[in-house]
Design a protein around this motif. Structure first.
Motif, PDB file in Angstrom:
ATOM      1  N   HIS A  57       0.799  -1.296  -0.069  1.00  0.00           N
ATOM      2  CA  HIS A  57       0.128   0.054   0.068  1.00  0.00           C
ATOM      3  C   HIS A  57       0.915   1.500   0.003  1.00  0.00           C
ATOM      4  CE1 HIS A  57      -2.275  -3.146   2.247  1.00  0.00           C
ATOM      5  NE2 HIS A  57      -3.248  -2.974   1.453  1.00  0.00           N
ATOM      6  N   ASP A  58       2.075   1.127  -0.083  1.00  0.00           N
ATOM      7  CA  ASP A  58       2.969   2.193  -0.084  1.00  0.00           C
ATOM      8  C   ASP A  58       3.252   2.987  -1.519  1.00  0.00           C
ATOM      9  OD1 ASP A  58       6.052   1.227  -1.037  1.00  0.00           O
ATOM     10  OD2 ASP A  58       4.660  -0.138  -0.454  1.00  0.00           O
ATOM     11  N   GLU A  59       3.555   4.335  -1.452  1.00  0.00           N
ATOM     12  CA  GLU A  59       3.527   5.178  -2.547  1.00  0.00           C
ATOM     13  C   GLU A  59       5.012   4.532  -3.529  1.00  0.00           C
ATOM     14  OE1 GLU A  59       3.781   9.649  -4.061  1.00  0.00           O
ATOM     15  OE2 GLU A  59       4.203   9.154  -1.852  1.00  0.00           O
ATOM     16  N   ASN A  60       5.867   4.385  -2.724  1.00  0.00           N
ATOM     17  CA  ASN A  60       7.086   3.823  -3.656  1.00  0.00           C
ATOM     18  C   ASN A  60       7.011   2.572  -4.391  1.00  0.00           C
ATOM     19  OD1 ASN A  60      10.017   3.993  -4.034  1.00  0.00           O
ATOM     20  ND2 ASN A  60      10.371   2.470  -2.677  1.00  0.00           N
ATOM     21  N   THR A  61       6.317   1.596  -4.024  1.00  0.00           N
ATOM     22  CA  THR A  61       6.176   0.380  -4.877  1.00  0.00           C
ATOM     23  C   THR A  61       5.131   0.850  -6.075  1.00  0.00           C
ATOM     24  OG1 THR A  61       6.182  -0.982  -2.609  1.00  0.00           O
ATOM     25  CG2 THR A  61       4.996  -1.776  -4.641  1.00  0.00           C
ATOM     26  N   GLN A 101       1.293   3.118 -20.241  1.00  0.00           N
ATOM     27  CA  GLN A 101       1.022   4.202 -19.164  1.00  0.00           C
ATOM     28  C   GLN A 101      -0.229   3.983 -18.542  1.00  0.00           C
ATOM     29  OE1 GLN A 101       2.498   7.904 -19.071  1.00  0.00           O
ATOM     30  NE2 GLN A 101       1.897   7.209 -17.205  1.00  0.00           N
ATOM     31  N   ILE A 102       0.275   4.025 -17.213  1.00  0.00           N
ATOM     32  CA  ILE A 102      -1.029   3.999 -16.149  1.00  0.00           C
ATOM     33  C   ILE A 102      -0.545   5.022 -14.966  1.00  0.00           C
ATOM     34  CG2 ILE A 102      -1.490   1.346 -16.685  1.00  0.00           C
ATOM     35  CD1 ILE A 102      -0.453   0.969 -13.551  1.00  0.00           C
ATOM     36  N   ARG A 103      -1.306   5.016 -13.859  1.00  0.00           N
ATOM     37  CA  ARG A 103      -0.712   5.859 -12.990  1.00  0.00           C
ATOM     38  C   ARG A 103      -1.136   5.294 -11.336  1.00  0.00           C
ATOM     39  NH1 ARG A 103      -3.899  11.315 -11.444  1.00  0.00           N
ATOM     40  NH2 ARG A 103      -2.690  10.491  -9.547  1.00  0.00           N
ATOM     41  N   SER A 104      -0.199   5.602 -10.487  1.00  0.00           N
ATOM     42  CA  SER A 104      -0.758   5.501  -9.066  1.00  0.00           C
ATOM     43  C   SER A 104      -1.622   6.497  -8.626  1.00  0.00           C
ATOM     44  CB  SER A 104       0.635   5.312  -8.433  1.00  0.00           C
ATOM     45  OG  SER A 104       1.573   6.763  -8.454  1.00  0.00           O
ATOM     46  N   ILE A 105      -2.391   6.219  -7.658  1.00  0.00           N
ATOM     47  CA  ILE A 105      -3.233   7.086  -6.864  1.00  0.00           C
ATOM     48  C   ILE A 105      -3.332   6.839  -5.383  1.00  0.00           C
ATOM     49  CG2 ILE A 105      -5.394   5.567  -7.123  1.00  0.00           C
ATOM     50  CD1 ILE A 105      -5.550   9.113  -7.882  1.00  0.00           C
ATOM     51  N   GLY A 106      -3.158   7.894  -4.750  1.00  0.00           N
ATOM     52  CA  GLY A 106      -3.303   7.795  -3.253  1.00  0.00           C
ATOM     53  C   GLY A 106      -4.610   8.221  -2.711  1.00  0.00           C
ATOM     54  N   LYS A 157      -2.441   7.796   3.861  1.00  0.00           N
ATOM     55  CA  LYS A 157      -2.746   7.529   2.595  1.00  0.00           C
ATOM     56  C   LYS A 157      -2.323   6.105   2.144  1.00  0.00           C
ATOM     57  CE  LYS A 157      -3.692  11.966   0.583  1.00  0.00           C
ATOM     58  NZ  LYS A 157      -4.962  11.642   0.335  1.00  0.00           N
ATOM     59  N   ARG A 158      -3.102   5.380   1.604  1.00  0.00           N
ATOM     60  CA  ARG A 158      -2.732   4.180   0.642  1.00  0.00           C
ATOM     61  C   ARG A 158      -2.839   4.240  -0.785  1.00  0.00           C
ATOM     62  NH1 ARG A 158      -5.598  -1.240   2.938  1.00  0.00           N
ATOM     63  NH2 ARG A 158      -4.006  -1.529   4.975  1.00  0.00           N
ATOM     64  N   TYR A 159      -1.710   3.974  -1.317  1.00  0.00           N
ATOM     65  CA  TYR A 159      -1.517   3.990  -2.637  1.00  0.00           C
ATOM     66  C   TYR A 159      -1.736   2.667  -3.419  1.00  0.00           C
ATOM     67  CZ  TYR A 159       0.410   8.556  -1.785  1.00  0.00           C
ATOM     68  OH  TYR A 159       0.723   9.742  -1.205  1.00  0.00           O
ATOM     69  N   ALA A 160      -2.613   2.829  -4.590  1.00  0.00           N
ATOM     70  CA  ALA A 160      -2.868   1.943  -5.545  1.00  0.00           C
ATOM     71  C   ALA A 160      -2.385   2.123  -7.084  1.00  0.00           C
ATOM     72  CB  ALA A 160      -4.395   1.738  -5.166  1.00  0.00           C
ATOM     73  N   LEU A 161      -2.760   1.379  -7.919  1.00  0.00           N
ATOM     74  CA  LEU A 161      -2.495   1.531  -9.319  1.00  0.00           C
ATOM     75  C   LEU A 161      -3.671   1.771 -10.115  1.00  0.00           C
ATOM     76  CD1 LEU A 161       0.122  -1.532  -9.712  1.00  0.00           C
ATOM     77  CD2 LEU A 161       0.848   1.116  -9.593  1.00  0.00           C
ATOM     78  N   ARG A 162      -3.933   2.508 -10.879  1.00  0.00           N
ATOM     79  CA  ARG A 162      -5.293   2.864 -11.688  1.00  0.00           C
ATOM     80  C   ARG A 162      -4.932   2.580 -13.119  1.00  0.00           C
ATOM     81  NH1 ARG A 162      -7.678   8.801 -11.153  1.00  0.00           N
ATOM     82  NH2 ARG A 162      -6.503   9.009 -13.354  1.00  0.00           N
ATOM     83  N   VAL A 163      -6.067   1.957 -13.590  1.00  0.00           N
ATOM     84  CA  VAL A 163      -5.960   1.609 -15.179  1.00  0.00           C
ATOM     85  C   VAL A 163      -7.128   2.342 -15.946  1.00  0.00           C
ATOM     86  CG1 VAL A 163      -6.059  -0.193 -16.894  1.00  0.00           C
ATOM     87  CG2 VAL A 163      -4.652  -0.692 -14.821  1.00  0.00           C
ATOM     88  N   SER A 164      -7.190   3.192 -16.657  1.00  0.00           N
ATOM     89  CA  SER A 164      -8.199   3.740 -17.241  1.00  0.00           C
ATOM     90  C   SER A 164      -8.281   3.123 -18.814  1.00  0.00           C
ATOM     91  CB  SER A 164      -8.167   5.282 -17.533  1.00  0.00           C
ATOM     92  OG  SER A 164      -7.731   5.974 -16.361  1.00  0.00           O
ATOM     93  N   THR A 165      -9.432   2.370 -19.080  1.00  0.00           N
ATOM     94  CA  THR A 165      -9.630   2.098 -20.209  1.00  0.00           C
ATOM     95  C   THR A 165     -10.390   2.743 -21.179  1.00  0.00           C
ATOM     96  OG1 THR A 165     -11.612   0.724 -19.457  1.00  0.00           O
ATOM     97  CG2 THR A 165      -9.398  -0.427 -19.722  1.00  0.00           C
ATOM     98  N   GLY A 166      -9.831   3.497 -22.103  1.00  0.00           N
ATOM     99  CA  GLY A 166     -10.388   4.426 -22.974  1.00  0.00           C
ATOM    100  C   GLY A 166     -11.050   3.736 -24.379  1.00  0.00           C
TER     101      GLY A 166
END
Length: 472
Positions: free
Chosen positions: A404-408, A422-427, A437-446
């Motif tokens: 759940h950490d930002e660095n990972t 290209q995806i992104r991280s989000i806290g 804050k907990r950090y996750a990965l976010r995938v947007s399917t356009g």
């Protein structure tokens, strides 16, 4: 010649798009398809030709971050360039009198209004969602005794103007917390809305409810019809909605997600719609709203409300006052219409929504198949689904080991970017984070993404999740 070529290409892609999404019999060119796009089960997605329509992305680049910024199809880029050239050739006439580039924006507002099945006097064109929300929150005549309800996952576009009012007037802002991610992912809309907005004295009679339609933090969608019913049950006067992660992905022109369930709705043209940067829309339900209930805080037309009535004796439309605010991105507003046209020629908002949700379901199923507890986004209730898939990083070989950490999260984003994905991280705030804050990965399917791209992303993600957690 370029316009004719683009039109032919779009017609071919549209036929393929409609066929693959299983709605051949319900779509026709230039008209929005009726009905809500959330169907029972997801069809296979169309193999959309990204190189044909979104050539600036490049054939080797897999862009899965429309939730931050969309791209632009070639036809939108050409329209934008044409509008800039026209402006440069005659700036004064463009600003003062041109039908599409002029300061009043009557033509473009009318076209957007038709797309959303509302009136031109409900629509103001803005630079972005933040501008629209600031116009509303700072424009409404809040008093120190008023209460405004938000959640702990709101964007700064809502938080910032509310903070101004708290500092200036002492406005009371009530923050409601989302449930923990492991609970959120399995909830339905009734359960979630009851959790967020219980019938309590604290919430009852609030002046406004300020929430997001789709949350950038978790990908959860709050259905507008259900939100309206909740607001009415709690005797809340205004429903103000941040539509940054919905417009262009969710059909907000009808059905349970009809924009008219809200009092104010602000959204961008440059994310899921794939319009130019610096474009947005503000919807105001009450076209006759005026001071002292609402003030045009960014405008050159406040004097219109000093006892002035229109030619027919009608009050000056508030959206008109907000529209005339000096030189704005008129070339972009006009090109945004091309993005709307592009979506219509694919078959309409319902088909686009179905395509996006189908791809998003593919991403969710992949995470669920390996590490179910890593998934943050809802996956059971269709009404809560969106094109955003949010999940915590996990060890592929030990899928119960979740991070759940930002660095990972940042390391995984950068590793994928090296592979041209290209995806992104989000806290975000989570009760289990104990104030952190907990950090996750976010995938947007356009709309421009394909099943093949998702499959390749999944293959690379598996490889990276194996490598990054190997013992050193």
């Amino acid at each position: 010649m370029a316009d004719k070529k683009n039109s032919t290409q779009r017609a071919c892609s549209r036929r393929k798009f409609i066929k693959n999404t299983g709605l051949m019999g319900t779509a026709f060119a230039g008209t929005m398809v009726s009905g809500r796009a959330l169907a029972e089960g997801h069809s296979s997605s169309a193999e959309f030709n990204q190189a044909e329509h979104f050539s600036q992305l490049g054939p080797e680049f897999i862009y899965l971050n429309s939730g931050t910024e969309g791209s632009m199809p070639n036809s939108v880029i050409e329209s934008f360039r044409k509008n800039i050239d026209q402006w440069a050739s005659n700036p004064t006439d463009s600003y003062e009198t041109d039908e599409m580039l002029g300061k009043h924006q009557h033509y473009n507002r009318e076209k957007v209004a038709r797309f959303l099945s509302v009136s031109k006097d409900n629509i103001c064109l803005t630079d972005n969602t933040t501008m629209g929300l600031n116009m509303v929150i700072l424009g409404l005549n809040f008093k120190a005794t008023d209460k405004v309800i938000i959640t702990n996952h709101e964007h700064n576009a809502i938080l910032s103007p509310l903070s101004v009012l708290q500092e200036k007037t002492g406005l009371s802002v009530i923050k409601r917390d989302f449930p923990a991610a492991n609970i959120l992912s399995t909830m339905n809309s009734d359960e979630l809305l009851e959790f967020l907005l219980p019938d309590t004295d604290e919430l009852h009679g609030a002046k406004a409810l300020c929430v997001s339609h789709v949350y950038p933090t978790t990908g959860v969608r709050l259905p507008l019809e259900a939100l309206r019913k909740k607001a009415d049950a709690l005797d809340i006067k205004y429903l103000i909605v941040d539509g940054a992660q919905a417009f262009g992905m969710v059909d907000i022109s009808r059905g349970r997600e009809n924009i008219t369930y809200t009092d104010f709705y602000a959204c961008p043209g440059h994310k899921w719609l794939n319009g130019p940067p610096g474009t947005g829309i503000l919807y105001i339900k009450n076209s006759r709203i005026r001071p002292p209930e609402f003030y045009p805080i960014l405008s050159q037309r406040m004097t219109k409300y000093s006892g002035h009535q229109g030619e027919a004796g009608e009050p000056f439309p508030m959206v008109e006052a907000l529209q005339v605010r000096g030189c704005s991105n008129a070339p972009g507003f006009s090109a945004m219409l091309e993005a709307i046209k592009f979506q219509q020629e694919l078959g309409g908002a319902e088909l686009v929504e179905r395509q996006i949700l189908s791809l998003s379901q593919q991403a969710k199923d992949f995470i669920l198949s390996r590490s179910p507890t890593a998934l943050v986004s809802p996956f059971k209730a269709p009404e809560l689904l969106s094109g955003l898939t949010v999940f915590f990083p996990f060890n592929w070989d030990k899928p119960d080991q979740i991070f759940h950490d930002e660095n990972t999260a940042s390391k995984i984003v950068q590793a994928l970017l090296k592979e041209n994905i290209q995806i992104r991280s989000i806290g975000f705030d989570d009760p289990l984070g104990q104030g952190q804050k907990r950090y996750a990965l976010r995938v947007s399917t356009g709309v421009f993404n394909t099943e093949k791209q998702l499959a390749y992303f999944q293959k690379l993600l598996e490889k990276i999740l194996k490598q990054i957690f190997q013992p050193k």
